[in-house]
Scaffold this motif. Structure first.
Motif, PDB file in Angstrom:
ATOM      1  N   GLN A 107      -0.336  18.529  -9.984  1.00 40.93           N
ATOM      2  CA  GLN A 107      -1.437  18.507 -10.954  1.00 40.93           C
ATOM      3  C   GLN A 107      -1.249  19.647 -11.944  1.00 40.93           C
ATOM      4  O   GLN A 107      -1.934  20.652 -11.920  1.00 40.93           O
ATOM      5  N   ASP A 108      -0.278  19.461 -12.836  1.00 43.61           N
ATOM      6  CA  ASP A 108       0.063  20.472 -13.825  1.00 43.61           C
ATOM      7  C   ASP A 108       0.295  19.773 -15.165  1.00 43.61           C
ATOM      8  O   ASP A 108       1.248  19.009 -15.312  1.00 43.61           O
ATOM      9  N   PRO A 109      -0.567  19.988 -16.161  1.00 40.73           N
ATOM     10  CA  PRO A 109      -0.414  19.280 -17.437  1.00 40.73           C
ATOM     11  C   PRO A 109       0.873  19.633 -18.172  1.00 40.73           C
ATOM     12  O   PRO A 109       1.319  18.889 -19.042  1.00 40.73           O
ATOM     13  N   ARG A 110       1.501  20.761 -17.811  1.00 40.74           N
ATOM     14  CA  ARG A 110       2.733  21.157 -18.501  1.00 40.74           C
ATOM     15  C   ARG A 110       3.934  20.351 -18.009  1.00 40.74           C
ATOM     16  O   ARG A 110       4.836  20.050 -18.780  1.00 40.74           O
ATOM     17  N   GLU A 111       3.938  20.019 -16.717  1.00 47.58           N
ATOM     18  CA  GLU A 111       5.081  19.293 -16.167  1.00 47.58           C
ATOM     19  C   GLU A 111       4.621  18.407 -15.005  1.00 47.58           C
ATOM     20  O   GLU A 111       4.970  18.636 -13.851  1.00 47.58           O
ATOM     21  N   PRO A 112       3.819  17.395 -15.298  1.00 47.89           N
ATOM     22  CA  PRO A 112       3.321  16.534 -14.222  1.00 47.89           C
ATOM     23  C   PRO A 112       4.405  15.566 -13.742  1.00 47.89           C
ATOM     24  O   PRO A 112       5.306  15.201 -14.488  1.00 47.89           O
ATOM     25  N   TRP A 113       4.298  15.172 -12.493  1.00 51.07           N
ATOM     26  CA  TRP A 113       5.258  14.210 -11.955  1.00 51.07           C
ATOM     27  C   TRP A 113       4.633  13.525 -10.750  1.00 51.07           C
ATOM     28  O   TRP A 113       3.649  14.006 -10.172  1.00 51.07           O
ATOM     29  N   GLU A 114       5.193  12.404 -10.358  1.00 49.32           N
ATOM     30  CA  GLU A 114       4.757  11.668  -9.170  1.00 49.32           C
ATOM     31  C   GLU A 114       5.971  11.086  -8.468  1.00 49.32           C
ATOM     32  O   GLU A 114       6.972  10.761  -9.103  1.00 49.32           O
ATOM     33  N   GLU A 115       5.842  10.942  -7.140  1.00 49.19           N
ATOM     34  CA  GLU A 115       6.884  10.286  -6.365  1.00 49.19           C
ATOM     35  C   GLU A 115       6.247   9.527  -5.216  1.00 49.19           C
ATOM     36  O   GLU A 115       5.152   9.862  -4.760  1.00 49.19           O
ATOM     37  N   VAL A 116       6.928   8.498  -4.738  1.00 49.98           N
ATOM     38  CA  VAL A 116       6.449   7.719  -3.604  1.00 49.98           C
ATOM     39  C   VAL A 116       6.750   8.487  -2.323  1.00 49.98           C
ATOM     40  O   VAL A 116       7.897   8.805  -2.023  1.00 49.98           O
ATOM     41  N   LEU A 117       5.699   8.799  -1.561  1.00 50.81           N
ATOM     42  CA  LEU A 117       5.855   9.495  -0.288  1.00 50.81           C
ATOM     43  C   LEU A 117       5.876   8.535   0.895  1.00 50.81           C
ATOM     44  O   LEU A 117       6.448   8.845   1.941  1.00 50.81           O
ATOM     45  N   TRP A 118       5.252   7.377   0.715  1.00 53.94           N
ATOM     46  CA  TRP A 118       5.096   6.437   1.837  1.00 53.94           C
ATOM     47  C   TRP A 118       4.709   5.079   1.275  1.00 53.94           C
ATOM     48  O   TRP A 118       4.067   4.990   0.241  1.00 53.94           O
ATOM     49  N   GLU A 119       5.105   4.033   1.980  1.00 51.48           N
ATOM     50  CA  GLU A 119       4.695   2.683   1.573  1.00 51.48           C
ATOM     51  C   GLU A 119       4.786   1.739   2.757  1.00 51.48           C
ATOM     52  O   GLU A 119       5.520   1.977   3.718  1.00 51.48           O
ATOM     53  N   THR A 120       4.001   0.673   2.694  1.00 50.55           N
ATOM     54  CA  THR A 120       4.090  -0.390   3.674  1.00 50.55           C
ATOM     55  C   THR A 120       3.648  -1.689   3.028  1.00 50.55           C
ATOM     56  O   THR A 120       2.847  -1.685   2.081  1.00 50.55           O
ATOM     57  N   ASP A 121       4.177  -2.794   3.515  1.00 47.73           N
ATOM     58  CA  ASP A 121       3.743  -4.098   3.018  1.00 47.73           C
ATOM     59  C   ASP A 121       2.288  -4.347   3.404  1.00 47.73           C
ATOM     60  O   ASP A 121       1.822  -3.889   4.468  1.00 47.73           O
ATOM     61  N   LEU A 122       1.576  -5.091   2.580  1.00 49.23           N
ATOM     62  CA  LEU A 122       0.183  -5.402   2.896  1.00 49.23           C
ATOM     63  C   LEU A 122       0.048  -6.191   4.190  1.00 49.23           C
ATOM     64  O   LEU A 122      -0.995  -6.154   4.836  1.00 49.23           O
ATOM     65  N   SER A 123       1.097  -6.874   4.597  1.00 50.98           N
ATOM     66  CA  SER A 123       1.056  -7.628   5.843  1.00 50.98           C
ATOM     67  C   SER A 123       0.893  -6.721   7.061  1.00 50.98           C
ATOM     68  O   SER A 123       0.499  -7.178   8.140  1.00 50.98           O
ATOM     69  N   ALA A 124       1.174  -5.406   6.911  1.00 52.51           N
ATOM     70  CA  ALA A 124       1.033  -4.457   8.022  1.00 52.51           C
ATOM     71  C   ALA A 124      -0.380  -3.889   8.119  1.00 52.51           C
ATOM     72  O   ALA A 124      -0.696  -3.191   9.085  1.00 52.51           O
ATOM     73  N   VAL A 125      -1.228  -4.196   7.127  1.00 52.21           N
ATOM     74  CA  VAL A 125      -2.599  -3.685   7.109  1.00 52.21           C
ATOM     75  C   VAL A 125      -3.532  -4.745   7.689  1.00 52.21           C
ATOM     76  O   VAL A 125      -3.609  -5.860   7.171  1.00 52.21           O
ATOM     77  N   ALA A 126      -4.239  -4.373   8.767  1.00 48.76           N
ATOM     78  CA  ALA A 126      -5.155  -5.322   9.405  1.00 48.76           C
ATOM     79  C   ALA A 126      -6.526  -5.294   8.745  1.00 48.76           C
ATOM     80  O   ALA A 126      -7.038  -6.324   8.305  1.00 48.76           O
ATOM     81  N   THR A 127      -7.133  -4.106   8.662  1.00 45.53           N
ATOM     82  CA  THR A 127      -8.470  -3.981   8.071  1.00 45.53           C
ATOM     83  C   THR A 127      -8.604  -2.647   7.351  1.00 45.53           C
ATOM     84  O   THR A 127      -7.901  -1.676   7.662  1.00 45.53           O
ATOM     85  N   VAL A 128      -9.519  -2.599   6.406  1.00 45.08           N
ATOM     86  CA  VAL A 128      -9.942  -1.350   5.767  1.00 45.08           C
ATOM     87  C   VAL A 128     -11.467  -1.353   5.816  1.00 45.08           C
ATOM     88  O   VAL A 128     -12.115  -2.260   5.310  1.00 45.08           O
ATOM     89  N   GLU A 129     -12.041  -0.330   6.473  1.00 44.49           N
ATOM     90  CA  GLU A 129     -13.478  -0.279   6.690  1.00 44.49           C
ATOM     91  C   GLU A 129     -14.053   1.031   6.175  1.00 44.49           C
ATOM     92  O   GLU A 129     -13.455   2.089   6.344  1.00 44.49           O
ATOM     93  N   LEU A 170       0.881  -1.164   0.000  1.00 45.69           N
ATOM     94  CA  LEU A 170       0.000   0.000   0.000  1.00 45.69           C
ATOM     95  C   LEU A 170       0.922   1.219   0.000  1.00 45.69           C
ATOM     96  O   LEU A 170       1.846   1.306   0.814  1.00 45.69           O
ATOM     97  N   LEU A 171       0.699   2.139  -0.941  1.00 42.76           N
ATOM     98  CA  LEU A 171       1.588   3.285  -1.100  1.00 42.76           C
ATOM     99  C   LEU A 171       0.800   4.583  -1.155  1.00 42.76           C
ATOM    100  O   LEU A 171      -0.378   4.594  -1.538  1.00 42.76           O
ATOM    101  N   VAL A 172       1.461   5.675  -0.793  1.00 44.40           N
ATOM    102  CA  VAL A 172       0.936   7.016  -1.017  1.00 44.40           C
ATOM    103  C   VAL A 172       1.876   7.715  -1.987  1.00 44.40           C
ATOM    104  O   VAL A 172       3.082   7.795  -1.751  1.00 44.40           O
ATOM    105  N   LEU A 173       1.318   8.200  -3.096  1.00 44.46           N
ATOM    106  CA  LEU A 173       2.085   8.947  -4.083  1.00 44.46           C
ATOM    107  C   LEU A 173       1.740  10.420  -3.985  1.00 44.46           C
ATOM    108  O   LEU A 173       0.578  10.773  -3.757  1.00 44.46           O
ATOM    109  N   GLY A 174       2.732  11.263  -4.153  1.00 48.53           N
ATOM    110  CA  GLY A 174       2.499  12.693  -4.230  1.00 48.53           C
ATOM    111  C   GLY A 174       2.831  13.173  -5.617  1.00 48.53           C
ATOM    112  O   GLY A 174       3.722  12.630  -6.285  1.00 48.53           O
ATOM    113  N   GLY A 175       2.124  14.183  -6.079  1.00 53.68           N
ATOM    114  CA  GLY A 175       2.372  14.673  -7.425  1.00 53.68           C
ATOM    115  C   GLY A 175       1.910  16.092  -7.620  1.00 53.68           C
ATOM    116  O   GLY A 175       1.273  16.689  -6.743  1.00 53.68           O
TER     117      GLY A 175
END
Length: 222
Positions: free
Chosen positions: A162-184, A155-160
């Motif tokens: 929102q500019d059509p002239r020079e868009p970009w993205e980078e990984v801000l955070w991540e964790t293995d799915l094994s660290a996620v207990a529930t999503v409600e 599970l990751l959070v990407l930051g970017g």
């Protein structure tokens, strides 16, 4: 129409992208917490000043208990006056309720949805404390966006930008799915768009997405 990112993130070979959607920390909807959010430890202390690397953000207080009462009295007075005018004019009483907005319904967790509204609940050293500050719409620039990404491994959070002239993205955070207990899902929210991610160490975050149904279906499926 969304402009595709020329530098959009893709998982490495051998990892499958399952779903993604724009997300942010949620915002309170009940009267006393409307437009507000807090970051708490398990003693319900405000911890936003303890989160490493986080810039200063707004400090909120609960709204007055008397605000909703005053609005209710004003609304009742208005409706009584309207009824008197309708009767006096000989017209039929109009049908339908005032406002035209969907009801939030009844909260199943009033401590965290009506009396307080934590979007981060985390003891020291827990996973939720590592989440990026860019998820907070009150801290990040209006031109920036954050996406929650689900792969078959992480599970990751990407930051970017929102500019059509020079868009970009980078990984801000991540964790293995094994660290996620529930999503409600959190039905007590505007448009029922909020959801809670709870990690195996007991910490959790409350997020919202305007366009996250496909992501939520995959996240909430056992």
């Amino acid at each position: 129409m969304t402009v595709p990112h020329r530098n959009s993130w893709k998982p490495p070979a051998g990892e499958e992208l399952v779903a993604r959607a724009p997300v942010s920390f949620a915002t309170g909807a009940a009267d006393r917490v409307k437009g507000r959010r807090w970051f708490r430890d398990t003693e319900r202390r405000d911890i936003q000043g303890e989160l490493p690397g986080w810039p200063t953000g707004p400090t909120y207080r609960l709204r007055s208990r008397f605000g909703p009462i005053a609005r209710a009295v004003l609304t009742a007075t208005f409706l009584i006056g309207l009824f008197v005018l309708v009767v006096a004019s000989g017209s039929n009483t109009p049908s339908g309720g005032p406002g035209g907005t969907d009801s939030l319904g009844r909260s199943e967790d009033p401590e965290n949805e009506e009396k307080d509204f934590p979007v981060l609940w985390a003891a020291p050293g827990t996973v939720a404390r590592t989440l990026p500050w860019e998820l907070d719409p009150a801290r990040r620039p209006d031109t920036d966006v954050t996406h929650l990404v689900l792969t078959d491994r992480r599970l990751l959070v990407l930051g970017g930008l929102q500019d059509p002239r020079e868009p970009w993205e980078e990984v801000l955070w991540e964790t293995d799915l094994s660290a996620v207990a529930t999503v409600e899902r959190c039905p007590f929210s505007v448009g029922k768009r909020d959801f809670r991610v709870t990690f195996t160490d007991g910490s959790w975050c409350r997020l919202t997405s305007l366009d996250g149904e496909a992501l939520l279906r995959r996240l909430t499926t056992p």
